[in-house]
Motif scaffolding. Structure first.
Motif, PDB file in Angstrom:
ATOM      1  N   ASN A   1      79.966  57.764  12.932  1.00 23.51           N
ATOM      2  CA  ASN A   1      81.308  55.875  12.296  1.00 23.51           C
ATOM      3  C   ASN A   1      82.895  56.761  12.194  1.00 23.51           C
ATOM      4  OD1 ASN A   1      82.152  55.516   9.565  1.00 23.51           O
ATOM      5  ND2 ASN A   1      80.361  55.881   8.730  1.00 23.51           N
ATOM      6  N   ILE A   2      83.232  55.840  13.208  1.00 23.99           N
ATOM      7  CA  ILE A   2      84.724  55.394  13.015  1.00 23.99           C
ATOM      8  C   ILE A   2      85.272  55.204  11.931  1.00 23.99           C
ATOM      9  CG2 ILE A   2      85.021  52.302  13.035  1.00 23.99           C
ATOM     10  CD1 ILE A   2      86.470  54.512  15.923  1.00 23.99           C
ATOM     11  N   GLU A   3      84.951  54.864  10.722  1.00 23.19           N
ATOM     12  CA  GLU A   3      85.585  54.900   9.654  1.00 23.19           C
ATOM     13  C   GLU A   3      86.162  56.154   9.039  1.00 23.19           C
ATOM     14  OE1 GLU A   3      83.115  53.069  10.337  1.00 23.19           O
ATOM     15  OE2 GLU A   3      83.664  50.954  10.378  1.00 23.19           O
ATOM     16  N   SER A   4      85.093  56.894   8.952  1.00 25.97           N
ATOM     17  CA  SER A   4      84.935  58.180   8.835  1.00 25.97           C
ATOM     18  C   SER A   4      85.656  59.350   9.334  1.00 25.97           C
ATOM     19  CB  SER A   4      83.496  58.842   8.796  1.00 25.97           C
ATOM     20  OG  SER A   4      82.438  58.761   8.083  1.00 25.97           O
ATOM     21  N   LEU A   5      85.869  58.894  11.211  1.00 28.88           N
ATOM     22  CA  LEU A   5      87.380  59.018  11.746  1.00 28.88           C
ATOM     23  C   LEU A   5      88.786  59.156  11.286  1.00 28.88           C
ATOM     24  CD1 LEU A   5      85.276  59.414  15.248  1.00 28.88           C
ATOM     25  CD2 LEU A   5      85.812  61.605  13.327  1.00 28.88           C
ATOM     26  N   ASN A   6      88.700  57.571  10.334  1.00 27.76           N
ATOM     27  CA  ASN A   6      89.714  57.411  10.509  1.00 27.76           C
ATOM     28  C   ASN A   6      90.287  57.910   9.088  1.00 27.76           C
ATOM     29  OD1 ASN A   6      90.786  55.756  12.445  1.00 27.76           O
ATOM     30  ND2 ASN A   6      89.016  53.558  11.662  1.00 27.76           N
ATOM     31  N   VAL A   7      89.293  57.915   7.548  1.00 32.70           N
ATOM     32  CA  VAL A   7      90.011  58.877   6.934  1.00 32.70           C
ATOM     33  C   VAL A   7      89.667  59.677   7.096  1.00 32.70           C
ATOM     34  CG1 VAL A   7      88.604  59.780   4.829  1.00 32.70           C
ATOM     35  CG2 VAL A   7      87.882  57.437   5.467  1.00 32.70           C
ATOM     36  N   PHE A   8      89.350  60.756   8.509  1.00 36.97           N
ATOM     37  CA  PHE A   8      89.844  62.084   8.557  1.00 36.97           C
ATOM     38  C   PHE A   8      90.786  62.434   8.927  1.00 36.97           C
ATOM     39  CE2 PHE A   8      89.160  66.416  11.270  1.00 36.97           C
ATOM     40  CZ  PHE A   8      89.110  67.115  10.102  1.00 36.97           C
ATOM     41  N   LYS A   9      91.475  61.159  10.366  1.00 32.08           N
ATOM     42  CA  LYS A   9      92.782  61.407  10.635  1.00 32.08           C
ATOM     43  C   LYS A   9      93.747  60.784   9.488  1.00 32.08           C
ATOM     44  CE  LYS A   9      92.142  59.029  14.796  1.00 32.08           C
ATOM     45  NZ  LYS A   9      92.167  57.450  15.528  1.00 32.08           N
ATOM     46  N   ASN A  10      93.505  60.270   8.808  1.00 31.66           N
ATOM     47  CA  ASN A  10      94.641  60.167   6.845  1.00 31.66           C
ATOM     48  C   ASN A  10      95.001  61.312   6.454  1.00 31.66           C
ATOM     49  OD1 ASN A  10      95.887  58.265   5.047  1.00 31.66           O
ATOM     50  ND2 ASN A  10      94.749  59.433   4.022  1.00 31.66           N
TER      51      ASN A  10
END
Length: 100
Positions: free
Chosen positions: A56-65
């Protein structure tokens, strides 16, 4: 035919006041909440490194934040460097864990 989900992955290194402030514990909690697999560990350079994997690319973006801006309550993040962004066919671990 079974559709295989693409696994997205990246490595990270977080600089700043990130050791002795429960940074790894909070990172593991966030990753588990987002269903991200991988690990986090302290380095001898007083940074924290790790790997994150998810379909899930969105989850990874939240994690990067989280890695760039949030961390643990007592941490002070100067910067987070993301490297080795890639896609894989399978996960390299079954969960997210703290490496010692």
């Amino acid at each position: 035919m079974i559709f295989q989900k693409m696994i997205y992955a990246f490595d990270f290194e977080v600089f700043g006041k990130v050791q002795g402030v429960f940074f790894r514990k909070y990172t593991k909690q966030e990753a588990t909440k987002l269903n991200i697999k991988g690990y986090v560990q302290n380095t001898t350079r007083n940074t924290v490194i790790g790997r994150a994997e998810s379909d899930n690319i969105e989850s990874l973006n939240v994690f990067k934040n989280f890695l760039n801006n949030i961390g643990s309550p007592s941490s002070k993040i100067d910067k987070c460097v993301i490297t080795n962004e890639k896609t894989m066919d399978s996960y390299s671990s079954t969960n997210f864990y703290i490496k010692t």
